[in-house]
Design an enzyme around this catalytic site. Structure first.
Site, mmCIF file in Angstrom:
data_model
loop_
_atom_site.group_PDB
_atom_site.id
_atom_site.type_symbol
_atom_site.label_atom_id
_atom_site.label_comp_id
_atom_site.label_asym_id
_atom_site.label_seq_id
_atom_site.Cartn_x
_atom_site.Cartn_y
_atom_site.Cartn_z
ATOM 1 N N THR A 126 -6.204 8.970 14.502
ATOM 2 C CA THR A 126 -5.804 8.418 13.206
ATOM 3 C C THR A 126 -5.375 9.570 12.316
ATOM 4 O OG1 THR A 126 -6.438 7.219 11.210
ATOM 5 C CG2 THR A 126 -8.195 8.430 12.298
ATOM 6 N N ARG A 152 0.688 10.644 14.793
ATOM 7 C CA ARG A 152 1.739 10.207 13.862
ATOM 8 C C ARG A 152 2.799 9.417 14.612
ATOM 9 N NH1 ARG A 152 2.290 9.049 9.140
ATOM 10 N NH2 ARG A 152 4.232 10.093 8.677
ATOM 11 N N GLY A 153 3.806 9.020 13.896
ATOM 12 C CA GLY A 153 4.883 8.227 14.490
ATOM 13 C C GLY A 153 4.732 6.778 14.063
ATOM 14 N N LYS A 160 0.819 -1.219 0.000
ATOM 15 C CA LYS A 160 0.000 0.000 0.000
ATOM 16 C C LYS A 160 0.850 1.264 0.000
ATOM 17 C CE LYS A 160 -1.550 1.022 4.734
ATOM 18 N NZ LYS A 160 -2.716 1.492 5.492
ATOM 19 N N ASP A 161 2.135 1.136 0.288
ATOM 20 C CA ASP A 161 3.011 2.311 0.244
ATOM 21 C C ASP A 161 3.671 2.504 -1.119
ATOM 22 O OD1 ASP A 161 2.474 3.039 2.874
ATOM 23 O OD2 ASP A 161 3.974 1.651 3.652
HETATM 24 C C1 DPM Z 1 -0.685 4.569 3.765
HETATM 25 C C2 DPM Z 1 -1.590 5.001 4.748
HETATM 26 C C3 DPM Z 1 -1.039 4.622 5.995
HETATM 27 C C4 DPM Z 1 0.200 3.961 5.722
HETATM 28 C C5 DPM Z 1 -2.876 5.729 4.493
HETATM 29 C C6 DPM Z 1 -4.131 4.876 4.728
HETATM 30 C C7 DPM Z 1 -1.614 4.910 7.340
HETATM 31 C C8 DPM Z 1 -1.182 6.293 7.744
HETATM 32 C C9 DPM Z 1 -1.569 6.681 9.133
HETATM 33 C C10 DPM Z 1 -0.805 4.724 2.298
HETATM 34 N N1 DPM Z 1 0.388 3.976 4.361
HETATM 35 O O1 DPM Z 1 -4.082 3.684 5.030
HETATM 36 O O2 DPM Z 1 -5.253 5.445 4.619
HETATM 37 O O3 DPM Z 1 -2.261 5.944 9.873
HETATM 38 O O4 DPM Z 1 -1.123 7.772 9.490
HETATM 39 C C11 DPM Z 1 1.279 1.836 6.619
HETATM 40 C C12 DPM Z 1 0.897 0.860 7.589
HETATM 41 C C13 DPM Z 1 1.158 -0.392 6.996
HETATM 42 C C14 DPM Z 1 1.690 -0.150 5.737
HETATM 43 C C15 DPM Z 1 0.383 1.098 8.952
HETATM 44 C C16 DPM Z 1 -1.145 1.241 9.062
HETATM 45 C C17 DPM Z 1 0.975 -1.784 7.614
HETATM 46 C C18 DPM Z 1 -0.124 -2.571 6.981
HETATM 47 C C19 DPM Z 1 0.143 -3.091 5.583
HETATM 48 C C20 DPM Z 1 1.192 3.369 6.703
HETATM 49 N N2 DPM Z 1 1.767 1.217 5.549
HETATM 50 O O5 DPM Z 1 -1.842 1.453 8.067
HETATM 51 O O6 DPM Z 1 -1.653 1.127 10.205
HETATM 52 O O7 DPM Z 1 1.176 -3.715 5.301
HETATM 53 O O8 DPM Z 1 -0.730 -2.860 4.721
#
Ligand code: DPM
Length: 360
Positions: free
Chosen positions: A144, A166-167, A97-98
């Protein structure tokens, strides 16, 4: 044997092994994810010596800035891609997702691993044990910084308030437990599970309350597109249904040409054995406006023999061991669903959301 672009090492007994260097971010979650891929490769290829190279990315250094203000997904991935380009590492492990839906030229996703639970989860402050988003008192503050989570939950739970947090995951759990600012925080179930914190999950959000982000819960292995050898080596890690779902989701996001990917969400599944379903939505910032549609397509293979060629790349994913006809169908499903939402005004919702977010 020592020639060519690859590194080799010789152990004390004179045995020569090919070295595969895996790049990773330094966060604990990134390390855990990378270690799991390294372990799989080690089991599958006992003759290969796996080395892990950890580095910080710009995204890690500005963890206190809301992601929506940083804007670009590539902040988390750029340094790792640079290392890949410079031949300092051979593969990089990311949360899918990143990764942007269009990768820089020369890179491809060579493996998408079996998806963990893609849904979001509620982690409660210890004092709120036993409650749910429904039963939390009026004006309880939910932490969130995901615009996607906040927009959907504001619509479903108007009695709650939402504030940024954040963090990295460790910092967030600490902020939740040690202060009285938040009644609960929302995080991806997959990340919590990988960190070993499944016991902190008090509620998994169902898709009527909160749909997930494109690619959420799946790990991706990024490689140099020209490195056919490595591409073939990692392709064994592909999980067919996850690849098809994620190709459809990524095609949906890409075709929306989402000026604001943070307010695009999805839900997908493959019903046994060959029907792929995709639900996609776009939301306004406060959740008052939204569009949501579902479509399906057959992903039955057509028995054609696959060539290991560039043409089998779909929205950045190269999966020559998954039938080309099924990948093409998955991509078409995403494109068709995006066209449907665009015809109903998705662009206006996202453009307005972006303007409002930039202004505040
Ligand atoms: C992206 C978002 C977030 C991550 C935006 C979203 C969460 C940001 C936040 C695109 N990337 O989901 O709407 O909460 O400030 C991220 C996480 C993981 C991958 C952590 C999370 C782990 C889960 C995975 C950050 N990227 O979303 O809680 O592997 O999909």
């Amino acid at each position: 044997m020592e020639d060519g672009p690859y590194k080799y090492i010789r152990d004390g007994n004179g045995k020569v092994s090919r070295v595969i260097r895996i790049g990773t971010r330094k966060s604990q979650l990134a390390r855990i994810q990378t270690d799991s891929v390294a372990a799989r490769l080690g089991e599958l290829y006992p003759d290969v010596h796996v080395e892990i190279v950890a580095m910080s990315t710009i995204g890690d250094k500005i963890l206190d800035t809301a992601l929506s203000k940083i804007g670009e997904k590539s902040l988390f991935t750029k340094e790792l891609e640079n290392a890949l380009e410079r031949n300092e590492v051979d593969i990089v492990v990311h949360s899918l997702k990143d990764l942007p839906t269009t990768l820089p030229p020369g890179f491809t996703i060579g493996a998408v691993l079996q998806r963990e639970n893609p849904h979001d989860a509620v982690v409660l402050h210890p004092k709120k044990a036993g409650l749910t988003l429904d039963t939390l008192p009026d004006k309880s503050v939910i932490g969130t910084s995901s615009l996607r989570r906040a927009a959907q939950l504001k619509r479903r739970f108007p009695h709650l308030q939402f504030e940024n947090i954040r963090g990295n995951l460790n910092t967030r759990l600490k902020k939740l437990d040690e202060k009285d600012c938040y009644a609960a925080i929302i995080l991806a179930a997959a990340g919590l599970k990988r960190m070993g914190w499944e016991n902190r999950i008090s509620q998994i959000l169902n898709p009527e309350d909160c749909m997930y982000a494109v690619g959420q819960g799946a790990l991706a292995v990024e490689v140099r597109a020209r490195d056919k050898d490595i591409l073939e080596m990692v392709s064994i890690l592909h999980h067919r249904d996850t690849v098809l779902r994620c190709v459809a989701e990524r095609a949906f996001l890409r075709h929306l040409r989402a000026c604001f990917f943070l307010l695009v969400m999805v839900l997908s599944h493959v019903s046994c054995p060959f029907q792929l379903y995709l639900t996609g939505a776009v939301y306004s910032l406060d959740g008052s406006d939204c569009l949501k549609e579902t479509m399906q397509i057959s992903v039955a293979p057509d028995n054609q023999i696959q060539e290991f060629a560039d043409e089998c790349t779909h929205v950045g994913v190269t999966a020559c061991n998954v039938p080309e006809s099924a990948l093409a169908a998955a991509e078409k499903l995403g494109v068709d669903l995006a066209s449907l939402l665009l015809s109903k005004g998705a662009k206006d919702i996202l453009t307005t959301a972006r303007q409002l977010n930039d202004a505040c």
